[in-house]
Design a protein around this motif. Structure first.
Motif, PDB file in Angstrom:
ATOM      1  N   ILE A  48      -9.821   7.782   5.784  1.00 52.42           N
ATOM      2  CA  ILE A  48      -8.728   7.275   4.655  1.00 52.42           C
ATOM      3  C   ILE A  48      -8.820   5.992   4.982  1.00 52.42           C
ATOM      4  O   ILE A  48      -8.514   5.469   6.201  1.00 52.42           O
ATOM      5  N   PRO A  49      -8.973   5.169   4.011  1.00 50.08           N
ATOM      6  CA  PRO A  49      -9.238   3.607   4.247  1.00 50.08           C
ATOM      7  C   PRO A  49      -8.106   3.021   4.802  1.00 50.08           C
ATOM      8  O   PRO A  49      -8.015   2.190   5.596  1.00 50.08           O
ATOM      9  N   VAL A  50      -6.625   3.370   4.150  1.00 51.70           N
ATOM     10  CA  VAL A  50      -5.305   2.689   4.603  1.00 51.70           C
ATOM     11  C   VAL A  50      -4.466   3.818   5.070  1.00 51.70           C
ATOM     12  O   VAL A  50      -4.114   4.651   4.087  1.00 51.70           O
ATOM     13  N   TYR A  51      -3.624   3.539   6.161  1.00 53.42           N
ATOM     14  CA  TYR A  51      -2.450   4.408   6.544  1.00 53.42           C
ATOM     15  C   TYR A  51      -1.365   3.411   6.669  1.00 53.42           C
ATOM     16  O   TYR A  51      -1.387   2.554   7.468  1.00 53.42           O
ATOM     17  N   LEU A  52      -0.124   3.343   5.737  1.00 53.04           N
ATOM     18  CA  LEU A  52       0.795   2.758   5.749  1.00 53.04           C
ATOM     19  C   LEU A  52       1.947   3.706   6.463  1.00 53.04           C
ATOM     20  O   LEU A  52       2.499   4.760   5.812  1.00 53.04           O
ATOM     21  N   MET A  53       2.669   3.195   7.425  1.00 55.33           N
ATOM     22  CA  MET A  53       3.761   3.778   8.199  1.00 55.33           C
ATOM     23  C   MET A  53       5.058   2.815   7.907  1.00 55.33           C
ATOM     24  O   MET A  53       4.879   1.807   8.354  1.00 55.33           O
ATOM     25  N   VAL A  54       5.903   3.463   7.247  1.00 55.21           N
ATOM     26  CA  VAL A  54       7.543   2.813   7.474  1.00 55.21           C
ATOM     27  C   VAL A  54       8.160   3.460   8.533  1.00 55.21           C
ATOM     28  O   VAL A  54       8.489   4.526   8.426  1.00 55.21           O
ATOM     29  N   ASP A 108       3.737  11.081  13.701  1.00 56.37           N
ATOM     30  CA  ASP A 108       3.389   9.920  12.895  1.00 56.37           C
ATOM     31  C   ASP A 108       2.604   8.660  13.462  1.00 56.37           C
ATOM     32  O   ASP A 108       2.151   8.065  12.975  1.00 56.37           O
ATOM     33  N   ARG A 109       3.067   8.742  14.897  1.00 56.70           N
ATOM     34  CA  ARG A 109       2.331   7.413  15.674  1.00 56.70           C
ATOM     35  C   ARG A 109       0.964   7.686  16.264  1.00 56.70           C
ATOM     36  O   ARG A 109       0.528   6.623  16.727  1.00 56.70           O
ATOM     37  N   VAL A 110       0.739   8.895  16.512  1.00 58.53           N
ATOM     38  CA  VAL A 110      -0.426   9.319  17.419  1.00 58.53           C
ATOM     39  C   VAL A 110      -1.300  10.259  16.622  1.00 58.53           C
ATOM     40  O   VAL A 110      -2.481   9.911  16.225  1.00 58.53           O
ATOM     41  N   ASP A 111      -0.697  11.327  16.345  1.00 55.25           N
ATOM     42  CA  ASP A 111      -1.693  12.352  15.645  1.00 55.25           C
ATOM     43  C   ASP A 111      -2.155  12.192  14.240  1.00 55.25           C
ATOM     44  O   ASP A 111      -3.375  12.262  13.916  1.00 55.25           O
ATOM     45  N   GLU A 146       9.873  -1.473  10.941  1.00 51.63           N
ATOM     46  CA  GLU A 146       8.956  -2.515  10.692  1.00 51.63           C
ATOM     47  C   GLU A 146       7.855  -1.613   9.900  1.00 51.63           C
ATOM     48  O   GLU A 146       7.972  -0.282   9.615  1.00 51.63           O
ATOM     49  N   THR A 147       6.958  -2.166   9.199  1.00 56.38           N
ATOM     50  CA  THR A 147       5.818  -1.378   8.492  1.00 56.38           C
ATOM     51  C   THR A 147       4.787  -1.443   9.368  1.00 56.38           C
ATOM     52  O   THR A 147       4.353  -2.622   9.970  1.00 56.38           O
ATOM     53  N   LEU A 148       3.621  -0.588   9.465  1.00 53.74           N
ATOM     54  CA  LEU A 148       2.671  -0.752  10.118  1.00 53.74           C
ATOM     55  C   LEU A 148       1.257  -0.206   9.077  1.00 53.74           C
ATOM     56  O   LEU A 148       1.565   0.728   8.413  1.00 53.74           O
ATOM     57  N   VAL A 205       0.731   7.592   3.056  1.00 55.40           N
ATOM     58  CA  VAL A 205       1.996   6.844   3.379  1.00 55.40           C
ATOM     59  C   VAL A 205       3.079   7.998   4.128  1.00 55.40           C
ATOM     60  O   VAL A 205       2.890   8.893   3.832  1.00 55.40           O
ATOM     61  N   GLU A 206       3.443   7.301   5.405  1.00 55.88           N
ATOM     62  CA  GLU A 206       4.225   8.204   6.012  1.00 55.88           C
ATOM     63  C   GLU A 206       5.569   7.373   6.498  1.00 55.88           C
ATOM     64  O   GLU A 206       5.394   6.269   6.767  1.00 55.88           O
ATOM     65  N   VAL A 207       6.975   8.075   6.041  1.00 55.18           N
ATOM     66  CA  VAL A 207       8.070   7.366   6.562  1.00 55.18           C
ATOM     67  C   VAL A 207       8.590   8.016   7.799  1.00 55.18           C
ATOM     68  O   VAL A 207       8.675   9.381   7.748  1.00 55.18           O
TER      69      VAL A 207
END
Length: 192
Positions: free
Chosen positions: A136-142, A123-126, A148-150, A110-112
């Motif tokens: 890693i199966p899931v990456y949640l970005m707030v 957070d959006r590219v690297d 929005e959440t991605l 998870v990254e905020v």
């Protein structure tokens, strides 16, 4: 990218030594795709969002724990090191490991986003690239800038093949192996 731009700035062993010294001075470093970066110090709203994710995960998946600021070895092409805001893994996954743990058992990171100049690239590219390369199966970005959440999932060949975006206020279903549902309405109070 040219051959020179693609070269690591330093060896992974050099990073480990520098990171330990920087931590003593209150600076958190990351090493992604051969490049050294500084991790922003979180603000109170950032912390509340992590607490909110942790609360949902604890209620719906008591077999997993959200480890805040867990150092992970990431990126299969070059040895990299990241410190996600949250790392969801089975309880006890990091016992006996040092500051930089293997990501083999990680279900989600998870990254905020922060309000600093490095957020866009980091957070959006690297990080999506490094986390996908690591498997890693899931990456949640707030994303506090876009409100929005991605949800990135299904890593394949070094990239996530699925990206689902949800505006804050909507219900977000995190795919397996996480299988958690997030009501993002409360997050709206912690963004600018």
């Amino acid at each position: 990218m040219t051959a020179i731009e693609d070269r690591p700035q330093m060896l992974a062993e050099e990073f480990e030594r520098i990171a330990v010294a920087a931590e003593r001075e209150g600076v958190r470093l990351e090493f992604l795709h051969g490049r050294l970066g500084v991790k922003a110090v979180p603000d109170g709203d950032h912390d509340e969002i992590i607490r909110w994710v942790m609360e949902h995960c604890m209620q719906q998946r008591p077999d997993l724990w959200l480890y805040p600021e867990r150092g992970l070895k990431v990126d299969t092409y070059r040895r990299g090191y990241a410190r996600p805001d949250g790392t969801l893994a089975p309880k006890g996954s990091f016992a006996g490991q040092g500051e930089w743990a293997d990501a083999d058992l990680v279900a989600m990171v998870v990254e905020v986003t922060s309000y600093d100049s490095d957020t866009d690239q980091r957070d959006r590219v690297d990080k999506p690239r490094a986390y996908a390369e690591t498997g890693i199966p899931v990456y949640l970005m707030v994303d506090r800038t876009t409100c929005e959440t991605l949800v990135y999932s299904q890593p394949e060949d070094g990239r996530y093949t699925v990206l689902v975006r949800h505006p804050l206020g909507k219900t977000v279903e995190l795919p397996a192996p996480v299988s958690v549902v997030l009501d993002t309405e409360p997050v709206k109070q912690w963004v600018r």
